[in-house]
Design an enzyme around this catalytic site. Structure first.
Site, mmCIF file in Angstrom:
data_model
loop_
_atom_site.group_PDB
_atom_site.id
_atom_site.type_symbol
_atom_site.label_atom_id
_atom_site.label_comp_id
_atom_site.label_asym_id
_atom_site.label_seq_id
_atom_site.Cartn_x
_atom_site.Cartn_y
_atom_site.Cartn_z
ATOM 1 N N GLY A 112 0.808 -1.220 0.000
ATOM 2 C CA GLY A 112 0.000 0.000 0.000
ATOM 3 C C GLY A 112 0.840 1.268 0.000
ATOM 4 N N GLU A 115 1.746 1.785 -3.534
ATOM 5 C CA GLU A 115 0.523 2.228 -4.222
ATOM 6 C C GLU A 115 0.197 3.688 -3.892
ATOM 7 O OE1 GLU A 115 -1.458 -1.357 -2.638
ATOM 8 O OE2 GLU A 115 -2.259 -1.578 -4.655
ATOM 9 N N GLU A 135 2.670 -8.345 -2.324
ATOM 10 C CA GLU A 135 1.393 -8.944 -1.885
ATOM 11 C C GLU A 135 1.251 -10.427 -2.217
ATOM 12 O OE1 GLU A 135 1.656 -5.876 -3.004
ATOM 13 O OE2 GLU A 135 0.277 -4.547 -1.944
HETATM 14 N N1 COA Z 1 2.150 -4.042 8.670
HETATM 15 C C1 COA Z 1 2.243 -4.088 10.006
HETATM 16 N N2 COA Z 1 3.412 -3.933 10.664
HETATM 17 C C2 COA Z 1 4.519 -3.719 9.927
HETATM 18 C C3 COA Z 1 4.485 -3.659 8.521
HETATM 19 C C4 COA Z 1 3.224 -3.821 7.874
HETATM 20 N N3 COA Z 1 3.087 -3.758 6.545
HETATM 21 N N4 COA Z 1 5.750 -3.438 8.064
HETATM 22 C C5 COA Z 1 6.530 -3.365 9.152
HETATM 23 N N5 COA Z 1 5.799 -3.529 10.277
HETATM 24 C C6 COA Z 1 6.252 -3.524 11.677
HETATM 25 C C7 COA Z 1 6.953 -4.810 12.064
HETATM 26 O O1 COA Z 1 6.018 -5.806 12.406
HETATM 27 C C8 COA Z 1 7.774 -4.339 13.237
HETATM 28 O O2 COA Z 1 6.934 -4.222 14.354
HETATM 29 P P1 COA Z 1 7.440 -4.780 15.806
HETATM 30 O O3 COA Z 1 8.687 -3.988 16.085
HETATM 31 O O4 COA Z 1 6.305 -4.447 16.717
HETATM 32 O O5 COA Z 1 7.702 -6.229 15.628
HETATM 33 C C9 COA Z 1 8.183 -2.924 12.828
HETATM 34 O O6 COA Z 1 7.235 -2.529 11.840
HETATM 35 C C10 COA Z 1 9.563 -2.845 12.230
HETATM 36 O O7 COA Z 1 9.626 -3.761 11.135
HETATM 37 P P2 COA Z 1 10.739 -4.913 11.028
HETATM 38 O O8 COA Z 1 10.165 -6.021 10.187
HETATM 39 O O9 COA Z 1 11.247 -5.297 12.374
HETATM 40 O O10 COA Z 1 11.876 -4.134 10.221
HETATM 41 P P3 COA Z 1 12.990 -4.757 9.283
HETATM 42 O O11 COA Z 1 13.936 -3.673 9.005
HETATM 43 O O12 COA Z 1 13.511 -6.034 9.851
HETATM 44 O O13 COA Z 1 12.202 -5.155 7.930
HETATM 45 C C11 COA Z 1 10.657 -4.786 6.112
HETATM 46 C C12 COA Z 1 11.641 -4.151 7.139
HETATM 47 C C13 COA Z 1 9.960 -3.640 5.409
HETATM 48 C C14 COA Z 1 11.440 -5.630 5.097
HETATM 49 C C15 COA Z 1 9.639 -5.669 6.865
HETATM 50 O O14 COA Z 1 9.088 -4.909 7.925
HETATM 51 C C16 COA Z 1 8.494 -6.126 6.015
HETATM 52 O O15 COA Z 1 8.673 -7.017 5.200
HETATM 53 N N6 COA Z 1 7.301 -5.536 6.183
HETATM 54 C C17 COA Z 1 6.104 -5.926 5.491
HETATM 55 C C18 COA Z 1 6.120 -5.383 4.084
HETATM 56 C C19 COA Z 1 4.911 -5.866 3.311
HETATM 57 O O16 COA Z 1 4.735 -7.031 3.024
HETATM 58 N N7 COA Z 1 4.064 -4.898 2.947
HETATM 59 C C20 COA Z 1 2.914 -5.152 2.139
HETATM 60 C C21 COA Z 1 1.700 -5.375 2.955
HETATM 61 S S1 COA Z 1 0.310 -5.696 1.898
#
Ligand code: COA
Length: 261
Positions: A112, A115, A135
């Protein structure tokens, strides 16, 4: 100006900066964040002095790391369609915002978040930007207009590659494929966004608004209709004081002073 726990707006010299401020969750879009973004743009619509909006994310890691997966995990068929439709509406309002909206992307712009950047009119990326639509790895597809807007921006083949693999592209690659307008050193991101905004803000405001309307009208209409729309807008601009001022300033070899009417 409205205030939301996760979204703040600062305005200076006709340029508003809307900051999504939920860095502990990488600015992920939960319903409150989405409502805050919507409210910020609704409030800005009424600001007659506004020329350009910059949309960015707080913290050093993310623009927006996507819709909140904790919320998405609770979806059923009907609520899923509603989540998609509601998000699409907010992004559509940004795309149809009558002033240019620049996304300043200095980190993750995923799902998102990507997007959201796509719904803006211009994207400036730092070298640390990471754009992606992951996604399909979560068992869904982009649902806030990503399959539609990414293909229009970078072409079907490149959009298919990003959406089907779910892999990220960095700021440099994003600029190469037209996903970002430009990539800049990370520390310069906001200054460069303000410079770009200032350049737009120096032009005739009604002409800028009509240019946006014509550009997006062309995207969504047949060639015949789009050309007719462009000609109508062109004609309307011929009755503005700003046109007289812009042309007089050129002929008198001075800088124009646009009043916005
Ligand atoms: N929704 C909810 N929480 C999210 C999030 C999302 N899309 N993206 C990151 N967060 C949260 C993590 O759960 C974490 O929370 P916590 O500290 O309470 O556990 C915090 O943000 C930090 O993220 P973290 O994953 O620890 O950071 P990182 O540097 O290790 O990784 C990313 C960064 C972006 C690679 C990883 O957070 C990720 O893959 N996020 C999801 C991306 C995604 O799939 N987005 C599309 C959704 S449709």
């Amino acid at each position: 100006m409205t205030q939301n726990r996760y979204v703040r707006t600062e305005t200076s010299g006709g340029i508003a900066t809307v900051t999504i401020d939920r860095p502990a969750k990488l600015n992920a879009l939960n319903p409150e964040v989405i409502a805050g973004i919507d409210e910020a743009f609704v409030a800005l619509r009424d600001d007659g002095d506004l020329r350009v909006v910059i949309l960015t994310g707080a913290g050093d890691k993310a623009f927006v790391a996507g819709a909140d997966i904790g919320v998405l995990a609770e979806m059923g068929t009907l609520t899923g369609a509603e989540v998609s439709r509601a998000g699409q509406e907010v992004l559509r309002r940004i795309e149809r915002f009558p002033r240019p909206v620049i996304a300043a992307v200095g980190g993750y712009a995923l799902g998102g978040g990507c997007e959201l950047a796509l719904a803006c009119h211009l994207r400036i990326a730092s070298e640390r930007a990471r754009f992606g639509l992951p996604e399909v790895g979560l068992g869904i597809i982009p649902g806030y207009g990503g399959t539609v807007r990414l293909a229009r921006l970078v072409g079907l083949g490149r959009a298919a590659e990003m959406i089907l693999t779910g892999e990220m592209v960095d700021g440099k690659r994003a600029a190469e494929i037209g996903l970002a307008n430009v990539v800049v050193p990370h520390e310069e991101l906001m200054d460069r966004a303000r410079t770009l905004a200032g350049r737009i803000a120096g032009n005739a405001p009604v002409a800028v608004e009509m240019a946006l309307a014509s550009l997006y009208g062309a995207e969504e209409n047949s060639m015949e209709n789009a050309l007719a729309f462009e000609a109508t807008l062109f004609g309307l601009l011929a009755s503005t004081d700003d046109m007289k001022e812009g042309m007089a300033a050129f002929l008198e070899k001075r800088r124009p002073l646009f009043g916005g009417s």
